[in-house]
Design a protein around this motif. Sequence first.
Motif, PDB file in Angstrom:
ATOM      1  N   ALA A  11      39.363  23.609  47.498  1.00 28.35           N
ATOM      2  CA  ALA A  11      40.344  24.691  47.390  1.00 28.35           C
ATOM      3  C   ALA A  11      39.906  25.673  46.307  1.00 28.35           C
ATOM      4  O   ALA A  11      38.991  25.403  45.524  1.00 28.35           O
ATOM      5  N   ARG A  12      40.579  26.808  46.260  1.00 32.56           N
ATOM      6  CA  ARG A  12      40.260  27.836  45.258  1.00 32.56           C
ATOM      7  C   ARG A  12      40.226  27.225  43.864  1.00 32.56           C
ATOM      8  O   ARG A  12      41.061  26.399  43.515  1.00 32.56           O
ATOM      9  N   HIS A  13      39.232  27.661  43.075  1.00 33.94           N
ATOM     10  CA  HIS A  13      39.095  27.159  41.715  1.00 33.94           C
ATOM     11  C   HIS A  13      38.184  28.078  40.917  1.00 33.94           C
ATOM     12  O   HIS A  13      37.611  29.013  41.451  1.00 33.94           O
ATOM     13  N   ILE A  14      38.070  27.779  39.630  1.00 34.14           N
ATOM     14  CA  ILE A  14      37.230  28.567  38.738  1.00 34.14           C
ATOM     15  C   ILE A  14      36.428  27.638  37.835  1.00 34.14           C
ATOM     16  O   ILE A  14      36.907  26.586  37.426  1.00 34.14           O
ATOM     17  N   VAL A  52      43.993  38.106  38.750  1.00 26.23           N
ATOM     18  CA  VAL A  52      44.739  39.330  39.052  1.00 26.23           C
ATOM     19  C   VAL A  52      43.791  40.300  39.735  1.00 26.23           C
ATOM     20  O   VAL A  52      42.791  40.728  39.149  1.00 26.23           O
ATOM     21  N   GLY A  53      44.113  40.621  40.991  1.00 24.86           N
ATOM     22  CA  GLY A  53      43.316  41.565  41.765  1.00 24.86           C
ATOM     23  C   GLY A  53      44.104  42.828  42.047  1.00 24.86           C
ATOM     24  O   GLY A  53      45.268  42.956  41.639  1.00 24.86           O
ATOM     25  N   PRO A  54      43.509  43.771  42.787  1.00 24.30           N
ATOM     26  CA  PRO A  54      44.176  45.043  43.092  1.00 24.30           C
ATOM     27  C   PRO A  54      45.473  44.898  43.890  1.00 24.30           C
ATOM     28  O   PRO A  54      46.361  45.727  43.771  1.00 24.30           O
ATOM     29  N   LYS A  55      45.590  43.836  44.714  1.00 23.95           N
ATOM     30  CA  LYS A  55      46.772  43.677  45.568  1.00 23.95           C
ATOM     31  C   LYS A  55      47.669  42.508  45.194  1.00 23.95           C
ATOM     32  O   LYS A  55      48.768  42.389  45.735  1.00 23.95           O
ATOM     33  N   GLY A  56      47.208  41.626  44.322  1.00 26.16           N
ATOM     34  CA  GLY A  56      48.040  40.462  44.038  1.00 26.16           C
ATOM     35  C   GLY A  56      47.435  39.578  42.978  1.00 26.16           C
ATOM     36  O   GLY A  56      46.423  39.913  42.356  1.00 26.16           O
ATOM     37  N   PHE A  76      38.091  33.403  52.143  1.00 26.61           N
ATOM     38  CA  PHE A  76      38.260  34.817  52.500  1.00 26.61           C
ATOM     39  C   PHE A  76      39.739  35.197  52.503  1.00 26.61           C
ATOM     40  O   PHE A  76      40.097  36.313  52.121  1.00 26.61           O
ATOM     41  N   THR A  77      40.610  34.279  52.908  1.00 23.31           N
ATOM     42  CA  THR A  77      42.047  34.551  52.901  1.00 23.31           C
ATOM     43  C   THR A  77      42.519  34.838  51.474  1.00 23.31           C
ATOM     44  O   THR A  77      43.279  35.779  51.243  1.00 23.31           O
ATOM     45  N   ASP A  78      42.069  34.038  50.506  1.00 22.39           N
ATOM     46  CA  ASP A  78      42.422  34.267  49.098  1.00 22.39           C
ATOM     47  C   ASP A  78      41.927  35.633  48.628  1.00 22.39           C
ATOM     48  O   ASP A  78      42.653  36.370  47.963  1.00 22.39           O
ATOM     49  N   ALA A  79      40.674  35.950  48.953  1.00 23.06           N
ATOM     50  CA  ALA A  79      40.084  37.222  48.516  1.00 23.06           C
ATOM     51  C   ALA A  79      40.891  38.403  49.059  1.00 23.06           C
ATOM     52  O   ALA A  79      41.165  39.364  48.333  1.00 23.06           O
ATOM     53  N   VAL A 116      32.821  36.343  41.631  1.00 27.92           N
ATOM     54  CA  VAL A 116      33.722  35.885  42.699  1.00 27.92           C
ATOM     55  C   VAL A 116      32.924  35.695  43.982  1.00 27.92           C
ATOM     56  O   VAL A 116      32.280  36.635  44.467  1.00 27.92           O
ATOM     57  N   ILE A 117      32.982  34.475  44.528  1.00 29.05           N
ATOM     58  CA  ILE A 117      32.266  34.162  45.770  1.00 29.05           C
ATOM     59  C   ILE A 117      33.147  33.350  46.705  1.00 29.05           C
ATOM     60  O   ILE A 117      34.149  32.764  46.301  1.00 29.05           O
ATOM     61  N   VAL A 118      32.756  33.333  47.972  1.00 28.01           N
ATOM     62  CA  VAL A 118      33.200  32.326  48.921  1.00 28.01           C
ATOM     63  C   VAL A 118      32.034  31.348  48.979  1.00 28.01           C
ATOM     64  O   VAL A 118      30.905  31.741  49.305  1.00 28.01           O
ATOM     65  N   ALA A 119      32.273  30.109  48.608  1.00 26.10           N
ATOM     66  CA  ALA A 119      31.183  29.138  48.512  1.00 26.10           C
ATOM     67  C   ALA A 119      30.627  28.822  49.902  1.00 26.10           C
ATOM     68  O   ALA A 119      31.376  28.553  50.845  1.00 26.10           O
TER      69      ALA A 119
END
Length: 189
Positions: A11-14, A52-56, A76-79, A116-119
């Motif tokens: 899942a999304r992570h950093i 925090v991105g431009p849309k959300g 891609f959905t998260d991005a 920021v990547i999609v792995a």
Amino acid sequence: MAKQFLVETSARHIHVTAATFATLFGADAELHNKKDLSQPGQYACEERVKLVGPKGEMAVTILGPFRPADQVELSFTDARALGLKGVPVRESGDVAGTPGVKLVGPCGEVEITEGVIVAKRHIHMTTADAAELGVADKQIVSVKLDTARPVILGDVVVRVSDKFALAMHIDTDECNAAAAFGEVMGEIV
């Protein structure tokens, strides 16, 4: 029967550097292991960061230990939800020329200019696993998942190191498309 291996959803992570973590959480803050992950020495932390991105915006879990560079792994959905454009599919660590995003913690903010990547979907394995499966590091393979929605995923990179444990990683979009819920096994075809 061919050797099967666990397919896990990442899942999304950093991943953050020690310096970024100190800015976000304070100079004396430390990572707190919430849960060990399948890869030796890797763990999900109790600490979360807001992207925090431009849309959300959305919260993501930090994975430890610290890394030499900040890296955000999204689907891609998260991005799209964040409004980030041009997020590429990349192997972990390959962040040159990728989009950045604002990171917000309880003590500060950091604007990363790239990371920021999609792995890219991948299989971690040891040299012994690679020999048994007849593959080599960086080889591209296809993997069959036997689920309620059976699929063959192409363009899967093999990553070989004796520091790894045998497991394949896909993102949440791929998991949902393949109905890869619960314990799912994969097989190189």
